[in-house]
Design a protein around this motif. Structure first.
Motif, short mmCIF file in Angstrom:
data_model
loop_
_atom_site.label_atom_id
_atom_site.label_comp_id
_atom_site.label_asym_id
_atom_site.label_seq_id
_atom_site.Cartn_x
_atom_site.Cartn_y
_atom_site.Cartn_z
N ARG A 128 0.83 -1.20 0.00
CA ARG A 128 0.00 0.00 0.00
C ARG A 128 0.87 1.26 0.00
O ARG A 128 0.50 2.28 -0.60
N LEU A 129 2.02 1.19 0.65
CA LEU A 129 2.90 2.35 0.74
C LEU A 129 3.82 2.50 -0.46
O LEU A 129 4.54 3.48 -0.57
N ALA A 130 3.82 1.51 -1.36
CA ALA A 130 4.78 1.48 -2.46
C ALA A 130 4.63 2.61 -3.49
O ALA A 130 5.61 3.27 -3.81
N PRO A 131 3.44 2.86 -4.05
CA PRO A 131 3.38 3.82 -5.16
C PRO A 131 3.55 5.26 -4.71
O PRO A 131 3.25 5.61 -3.56
N GLU A 132 4.03 6.08 -5.63
CA GLU A 132 4.10 7.53 -5.37
C GLU A 132 2.68 8.10 -5.43
O GLU A 132 1.83 7.58 -6.15
N VAL A 133 2.45 9.15 -4.67
CA VAL A 133 1.14 9.78 -4.67
C VAL A 133 1.29 11.27 -4.98
O VAL A 133 2.38 11.83 -4.86
N VAL A 134 0.18 11.89 -5.35
CA VAL A 134 0.18 13.31 -5.68
C VAL A 134 0.19 14.11 -4.38
O VAL A 134 -0.53 13.79 -3.44
N MET A 135 1.02 15.14 -4.34
CA MET A 135 1.10 16.01 -3.17
C MET A 135 -0.21 16.76 -2.98
O MET A 135 -0.88 17.10 -3.96
N SER A 136 -0.57 17.03 -1.73
CA SER A 136 -1.81 17.74 -1.45
C SER A 136 -1.75 19.15 -2.02
O SER A 136 -0.66 19.75 -2.12
N ALA A 137 -2.90 19.68 -2.36
CA ALA A 137 -2.97 21.00 -2.99
C ALA A 137 -2.42 22.09 -2.09
O ALA A 137 -1.85 23.07 -2.56
N ALA A 138 -2.56 21.92 -0.76
CA ALA A 138 -2.11 22.93 0.19
C ALA A 138 -0.59 23.12 0.15
O ALA A 138 -0.09 24.22 0.35
N ASP A 139 0.15 22.03 -0.11
CA ASP A 139 1.60 22.10 -0.08
C ASP A 139 2.23 22.29 -1.46
O ASP A 139 3.43 22.57 -1.56
N THR A 140 1.46 22.13 -2.52
CA THR A 140 1.99 22.16 -3.87
C THR A 140 2.72 23.46 -4.20
O THR A 140 3.82 23.43 -4.76
N LYS A 141 2.16 24.59 -3.82
CA LYS A 141 2.75 25.88 -4.14
C LYS A 141 4.13 26.03 -3.49
O LYS A 141 5.09 26.50 -4.12
N LYS A 142 4.23 25.59 -2.21
CA LYS A 142 5.51 25.68 -1.49
C LYS A 142 6.58 24.82 -2.14
O LYS A 142 7.72 25.25 -2.34
N ILE A 143 6.21 23.60 -2.50
CA ILE A 143 7.18 22.65 -3.06
C ILE A 143 7.62 23.10 -4.45
O ILE A 143 8.80 23.01 -4.80
N LYS A 144 6.69 23.63 -5.25
CA LYS A 144 7.05 24.13 -6.57
C LYS A 144 8.07 25.25 -6.47
O LYS A 144 9.00 25.35 -7.27
N LYS A 145 7.93 26.10 -5.46
CA LYS A 145 8.87 27.20 -5.26
C LYS A 145 10.25 26.66 -4.90
O LYS A 145 11.27 27.14 -5.41
N LEU A 146 10.29 25.62 -4.05
CA LEU A 146 11.57 25.02 -3.67
C LEU A 146 12.26 24.37 -4.86
O LEU A 146 13.48 24.37 -4.96
N LEU A 147 11.45 23.80 -5.75
CA LEU A 147 12.02 23.14 -6.93
C LEU A 147 12.35 24.15 -8.04
O LEU A 147 12.92 23.77 -9.07
N GLY A 148 11.96 25.38 -7.85
CA GLY A 148 12.25 26.42 -8.84
C GLY A 148 11.37 26.31 -10.07
O GLY A 148 11.78 26.64 -11.18
N LYS A 149 10.14 25.85 -9.91
CA LYS A 149 9.21 25.69 -11.03
C LYS A 149 8.15 26.77 -11.01
O LYS A 149 7.80 27.31 -10.00
#
Length: 64
Positions: A43-64
């Motif tokens: 159950r823990l194996a596949p990658e999942v989509v990040m929650s919408a609340a955190d997406t903006k922060k992570i995109k900024k960290l990745l420089g996207k």
């Protein structure tokens, strides 16, 4: 102006999918897996989509 650097920790943990969503790994899969049930580790194996609340922060960290 200087270019913004990619956050080294974030680039190891997250990736961008083809459609632009942030993908992440699930927690509790790193070690001591022999004590966890096969059902749980599957159950823990596949990658999942990040929650919408955190997406903006992570995109900024990745420089996207």
């Amino acid at each position: 102006m200087p270019k913004m650097k990619t956050h080294s920790g974030a680039k190891k943990r997250f990736r961008l999918s083809g459609s632009g969503k942030i993908m992440r790994r699930r927690a509790n899969r790193a070690h001591y897996n022999e004590h966890k049930s096969s059902k749980l580790t599957r159950r823990l194996a596949p990658e999942v989509v990040m929650s919408a609340a955190d997406t903006k922060k992570i995109k900024k960290l990745l420089g996207k």
